[in-house]
Design a protein around this motif. Sequence first.
Motif, PDB file in Angstrom:
ATOM      1  N   LEU B 161      -1.633  -0.067 -14.413  1.00 35.47           N
ATOM      2  CA  LEU B 161      -0.542   0.253 -13.497  1.00 35.47           C
ATOM      3  C   LEU B 161      -1.096   0.486 -12.092  1.00 35.47           C
ATOM      4  CD1 LEU B 161       2.437   0.742 -14.361  1.00 35.47           C
ATOM      5  CD2 LEU B 161       1.989   3.165 -13.989  1.00 35.47           C
ATOM      6  N   ILE B 162      -2.119   1.350 -12.008  1.00 33.41           N
ATOM      7  CA  ILE B 162      -2.657   1.703 -10.697  1.00 33.41           C
ATOM      8  C   ILE B 162      -3.418   0.527 -10.100  1.00 33.41           C
ATOM      9  CG2 ILE B 162      -4.140   3.315  -9.453  1.00 33.41           C
ATOM     10  CD1 ILE B 162      -3.411   5.402 -11.504  1.00 33.41           C
ATOM     11  N   SER B 163      -4.107  -0.242 -10.947  1.00 33.33           N
ATOM     12  CA  SER B 163      -4.856  -1.355 -10.363  1.00 33.33           C
ATOM     13  C   SER B 163      -3.894  -2.427  -9.853  1.00 33.33           C
ATOM     14  CB  SER B 163      -5.870  -1.922 -11.363  1.00 33.33           C
ATOM     15  OG  SER B 163      -5.245  -2.791 -12.251  1.00 33.33           O
ATOM     16  N   ASP B 164      -2.705  -2.544 -10.475  1.00 33.41           N
ATOM     17  CA  ASP B 164      -1.689  -3.438  -9.915  1.00 33.41           C
ATOM     18  C   ASP B 164      -1.258  -2.938  -8.544  1.00 33.41           C
ATOM     19  OD1 ASP B 164      -1.727  -5.155 -11.971  1.00 33.41           O
ATOM     20  OD2 ASP B 164       0.108  -4.447 -12.948  1.00 33.41           O
ATOM     21  N   GLU B 165      -1.133  -1.610  -8.431  1.00 27.98           N
ATOM     22  CA  GLU B 165      -0.746  -1.011  -7.164  1.00 27.98           C
ATOM     23  C   GLU B 165      -1.792  -1.341  -6.099  1.00 27.98           C
ATOM     24  OE1 GLU B 165       1.480   2.759  -8.211  1.00 27.98           O
ATOM     25  OE2 GLU B 165       0.078   3.457  -6.701  1.00 27.98           O
ATOM     26  N   VAL B 166      -3.075  -1.202  -6.489  1.00 24.00           N
ATOM     27  CA  VAL B 166      -4.158  -1.499  -5.545  1.00 24.00           C
ATOM     28  C   VAL B 166      -4.114  -2.971  -5.146  1.00 24.00           C
ATOM     29  CG1 VAL B 166      -6.658  -1.621  -5.287  1.00 24.00           C
ATOM     30  CG2 VAL B 166      -5.634   0.356  -6.382  1.00 24.00           C
ATOM     31  N   THR B 167      -3.869  -3.852  -6.147  1.00 25.71           N
ATOM     32  CA  THR B 167      -3.812  -5.281  -5.839  1.00 25.71           C
ATOM     33  C   THR B 167      -2.689  -5.573  -4.855  1.00 25.71           C
ATOM     34  OG1 THR B 167      -4.483  -5.583  -8.121  1.00 25.71           O
ATOM     35  CG2 THR B 167      -3.885  -7.547  -6.917  1.00 25.71           C
ATOM     36  N   ARG B 168      -1.537  -4.949  -5.070  1.00 24.07           N
ATOM     37  CA  ARG B 168      -0.420  -5.162  -4.137  1.00 24.07           C
ATOM     38  C   ARG B 168      -0.787  -4.696  -2.738  1.00 24.07           C
ATOM     39  NH1 ARG B 168       2.741  -3.566  -8.508  1.00 24.07           N
ATOM     40  NH2 ARG B 168       3.003  -1.422  -7.790  1.00 24.07           N
ATOM     41  N   MET B 169      -1.478  -3.557  -2.665  1.00 18.86           N
ATOM     42  CA  MET B 169      -1.882  -3.033  -1.361  1.00 18.86           C
ATOM     43  C   MET B 169      -2.844  -3.985  -0.667  1.00 18.86           C
ATOM     44  SD  MET B 169      -2.827   0.901  -1.386  1.00 18.86           S
ATOM     45  CE  MET B 169      -1.570   2.124  -1.373  1.00 18.86           C
ATOM     46  N   LEU B 170      -3.806  -4.515  -1.449  1.00 21.21           N
ATOM     47  CA  LEU B 170      -4.778  -5.446  -0.863  1.00 21.21           C
ATOM     48  C   LEU B 170      -4.061  -6.697  -0.360  1.00 21.21           C
ATOM     49  CD1 LEU B 170      -7.706  -5.158  -3.429  1.00 21.21           C
ATOM     50  CD2 LEU B 170      -7.777  -4.488  -1.033  1.00 21.21           C
ATOM     51  N   ARG B 171      -3.056  -7.143  -1.143  1.00 27.95           N
ATOM     52  CA  ARG B 171      -2.300  -8.331  -0.737  1.00 27.95           C
ATOM     53  C   ARG B 171      -1.530  -8.029   0.536  1.00 27.95           C
ATOM     54  NH1 ARG B 171       1.303  -9.322  -5.057  1.00 27.95           N
ATOM     55  NH2 ARG B 171      -0.479  -9.833  -6.359  1.00 27.95           N
ATOM     56  N   ALA B 172      -0.924  -6.849   0.598  1.00 28.19           N
ATOM     57  CA  ALA B 172      -0.172  -6.472   1.802  1.00 28.19           C
ATOM     58  C   ALA B 172      -1.096  -6.446   3.015  1.00 28.19           C
ATOM     59  CB  ALA B 172       0.464  -5.104   1.595  1.00 28.19           C
ATOM     60  N   ARG B 173      -2.320  -5.919   2.806  1.00 29.16           N
ATOM     61  CA  ARG B 173      -3.252  -5.858   3.929  1.00 29.16           C
ATOM     62  C   ARG B 173      -3.615  -7.263   4.398  1.00 29.16           C
ATOM     63  NH1 ARG B 173      -9.227  -3.467   3.309  1.00 29.16           N
ATOM     64  NH2 ARG B 173      -9.354  -5.297   1.993  1.00 29.16           N
ATOM     65  N   SER B 174      -3.941  -8.138   3.440  1.00 26.41           N
ATOM     66  CA  SER B 174      -4.390  -9.455   3.888  1.00 26.41           C
ATOM     67  C   SER B 174      -3.232 -10.242   4.490  1.00 26.41           C
ATOM     68  CB  SER B 174      -5.081 -10.223   2.764  1.00 26.41           C
ATOM     69  OG  SER B 174      -4.348 -10.139   1.592  1.00 26.41           O
ATOM     70  N   SER B 175      -1.988  -9.976   4.033  1.00 23.21           N
ATOM     71  CA  SER B 175      -0.877 -10.720   4.626  1.00 23.21           C
ATOM     72  C   SER B 175      -0.571 -10.237   6.039  1.00 23.21           C
ATOM     73  CB  SER B 175       0.370 -10.606   3.747  1.00 23.21           C
ATOM     74  OG  SER B 175       0.824  -9.283   3.765  1.00 23.21           O
ATOM     75  N   ARG B 176      -1.056  -9.046   6.377  1.00 27.29           N
ATOM     76  CA  ARG B 176      -0.859  -8.552   7.749  1.00 27.29           C
ATOM     77  C   ARG B 176      -2.097  -8.776   8.604  1.00 27.29           C
ATOM     78  NH1 ARG B 176       2.112  -5.957   4.453  1.00 27.29           N
ATOM     79  NH2 ARG B 176       4.052  -4.880   4.981  1.00 27.29           N
ATOM     80  N   SER B 177      -3.091  -9.451   8.040  1.00 24.85           N
ATOM     81  CA  SER B 177      -4.361  -9.577   8.758  1.00 24.85           C
ATOM     82  C   SER B 177      -4.682 -11.022   9.095  1.00 24.85           C
ATOM     83  CB  SER B 177      -5.496  -8.987   7.931  1.00 24.85           C
ATOM     84  OG  SER B 177      -5.175  -7.699   7.517  1.00 24.85           O
ATOM     85  N   VAL B 189     -15.470  -2.205  12.804  1.00 24.06           N
ATOM     86  CA  VAL B 189     -15.772  -1.784  11.435  1.00 24.06           C
ATOM     87  C   VAL B 189     -15.117  -0.438  11.120  1.00 24.06           C
ATOM     88  CG1 VAL B 189     -17.611  -1.150   9.861  1.00 24.06           C
ATOM     89  CG2 VAL B 189     -17.927  -3.049  11.432  1.00 24.06           C
ATOM     90  N   PHE B 190     -15.155   0.487  12.073  1.00 25.09           N
ATOM     91  CA  PHE B 190     -14.615   1.813  11.817  1.00 25.09           C
ATOM     92  C   PHE B 190     -13.108   1.760  11.596  1.00 25.09           C
ATOM     93  CE2 PHE B 190     -18.532   2.517  14.138  1.00 25.09           C
ATOM     94  CZ  PHE B 190     -19.171   3.355  13.245  1.00 25.09           C
ATOM     95  N   TRP B 191     -12.456   0.911  12.370  1.00 23.04           N
ATOM     96  CA  TRP B 191     -11.021   0.748  12.209  1.00 23.04           C
ATOM     97  C   TRP B 191     -10.714   0.198  10.816  1.00 23.04           C
ATOM     98  CZ3 TRP B 191      -7.872  -3.558  11.454  1.00 23.04           C
ATOM     99  CH2 TRP B 191      -6.502  -3.319  11.618  1.00 23.04           C
ATOM    100  N   ARG B 192     -11.493  -0.830  10.414  1.00 22.13           N
ATOM    101  CA  ARG B 192     -11.272  -1.419   9.087  1.00 22.13           C
ATOM    102  C   ARG B 192     -11.521  -0.385   7.990  1.00 22.13           C
ATOM    103  NH1 ARG B 192     -13.684  -6.240  11.307  1.00 22.13           N
ATOM    104  NH2 ARG B 192     -15.724  -5.761  10.431  1.00 22.13           N
ATOM    105  N   ALA B 193     -12.591   0.426   8.183  1.00 22.16           N
ATOM    106  CA  ALA B 193     -12.900   1.449   7.183  1.00 22.16           C
ATOM    107  C   ALA B 193     -11.770   2.468   7.107  1.00 22.16           C
ATOM    108  CB  ALA B 193     -14.211   2.139   7.540  1.00 22.16           C
ATOM    109  N   LYS B 194     -11.186   2.781   8.276  1.00 22.80           N
ATOM    110  CA  LYS B 194     -10.112   3.773   8.298  1.00 22.80           C
ATOM    111  C   LYS B 194      -8.885   3.254   7.556  1.00 22.80           C
ATOM    112  CE  LYS B 194      -7.293   6.366  11.235  1.00 22.80           C
ATOM    113  NZ  LYS B 194      -6.408   5.954  12.306  1.00 22.80           N
ATOM    114  N   VAL B 195      -8.601   1.971   7.755  1.00 25.32           N
ATOM    115  CA  VAL B 195      -7.458   1.369   7.050  1.00 25.32           C
ATOM    116  C   VAL B 195      -7.697   1.443   5.537  1.00 25.32           C
ATOM    117  CG1 VAL B 195      -6.271  -0.799   6.597  1.00 25.32           C
ATOM    118  CG2 VAL B 195      -6.809  -0.136   8.941  1.00 25.32           C
TER     119      VAL B 195
END
Lengths: 322, 262
Positions: B161-177, B189-195
Amino acid sequence: MLFSPAHPMHIPDGFLSVPVSVIAWIISVVVIGIALKKSSGELKERDLPLIGVLAAAIFAGQMLNFSVTGGTSGHLLGAAIATILLGPWPAVLVMTSVVSVQALIFQDGGVLALGANLFNMAVIGVFVAHAVYTLITGFLKKQSWGVFVAGFVAAWSSILIASLACALQLALSGTSPANISVPAMGAIHALIGVGEGLITVGALAFIFATRKDLLKLGDAKPANNKGVLIVGSLIALVLAVLSPLASSHPDGLEWVAEEHGFIEAAKDAFYNIIPDYTMPGISNPALATIIAGIIGSVIVFGVAYGIGRAEKRAKNKGSAQS
Amino acid sequence: MKEFYTPGKSPVHEIDARVKLTFTLAFIIFLSLTPSGAWPAYILFLTLALSIALLSRVSIGLIQKRALLALPFALATLPLIFTGPPPRVDLPFFQTLGIAYSPEGLVRFVSITLKSWISLQAALLLSATTHISDLLTTFQQLRIPKLFVAIIGLMWRYLFLISDEVTRMLRARSSRSAIVPGSRGGGNVFWRAKVTGGMAGSIFLRSIERSDRVYSAMLSRGYTGVLPASESQPIAKNDRGYLILGLFLLMLLWALGLLTGG
């Protein structure tokens, strides 16, 4: 598979000698036993779901990464953030669950080597993170940014010290010379630790902004964790001093081990089961080798042949039916 | 994230999980105890693992693919070739370079890599043929503290369940990047680390809040801080026979390793 490449801190089977693995298992089991006792005794029953779900979150959170430069990326291991959120003993349980499931279900790290991996990530990682975090937040009590500095240093040092322990275990096993493994592991993880530290600070900042009350969970009962604080500081100090010493000697730890003869002693204990390398009852070593070889090969190939036959029959039956 | 469990009805799947766990552990321990350079013993260990894999009908190709994952760790022992115990010999074919290597170190390097590869196949077989719920019952039957087994059980339940949540978050990040060619995207790098840190923080926060709801759900189903015990059944006679036979064979292979190894 989202977990490739394997984290360089999960030791696979075959890389540690049996004595080193057994000693690491014993230490880890004792510490985890204490953690379980503390958790079932003084912590509330509410903590069972908290520890379980947070373990899942740390496991899944290890998928989070950010690109640093080129092909390298920063990852999260999570020992420090678990320690800061839950306190040391529950964090030991969280990391133990994460590392055990990684080994038993996902083969990230060996089964026999699990004891050593638990020792490095669930014991050393958590204890060092707790010691560093407590000490620095103590110094910087007045500053609001003290939490973040402490979080970064705790995360960084938990990774670095754990990797030094890993390198020393490899050196003690005679798998990797200490004068190469210690500086190499140390240098790589000094960098990986920066990624860990930055993500930890980011996570802390997020939690600080939304649920500040959670950051006090960890030091609710600081008096009870004095032992962890002392042991954690000691581990950090000893490993930070011992590793350069071990690696500066040409043959490193192996030399120390041989000098004191304890590796030999351990080996002898194991190999004495078959005295003088002969089968009991057969005095000629060459004959014993041949006999053992023949019996072993016959049985193994008997098993393989039997399975092959059964497999063929099953296939024939399958094709006949269809 | 994918578990390696492959459902099936092979004889290996049906063996008691306790037997499989014990045998796998013994396999890895005996293989680790086998001295370096015991090539005949390694071949027999490998044959044994492959035979069981064949019997279990788990794709051997898949196992080999997964078994390669631990290979990068062999880098750690690579220096042994050059720093191993004397005597040192000049590298053949490259004598002009004057690089000396230690033959014993080379034998040790190859042995460690082989052992690690074979052990990994044994561990993969265990998880390919044993479902986690059987493994959890086994833990309980082996007297591993109930609290710990319960934690792992809960963790497993929420992991996907949680890893699906993480996958969705990663997808959301890459779709905004999205990065426009020719210009730099995002911050440093610091900005990326903060995100990324913010993502981790929100995952932890959601999980802590989820655990509150899990706790209420457990309470409403009669949880009193004590977990119900699982019933323990004795190991079937057949399975016990397999285990004894298997352990005997492993001991024999190990003895052969001692006799042939360096």
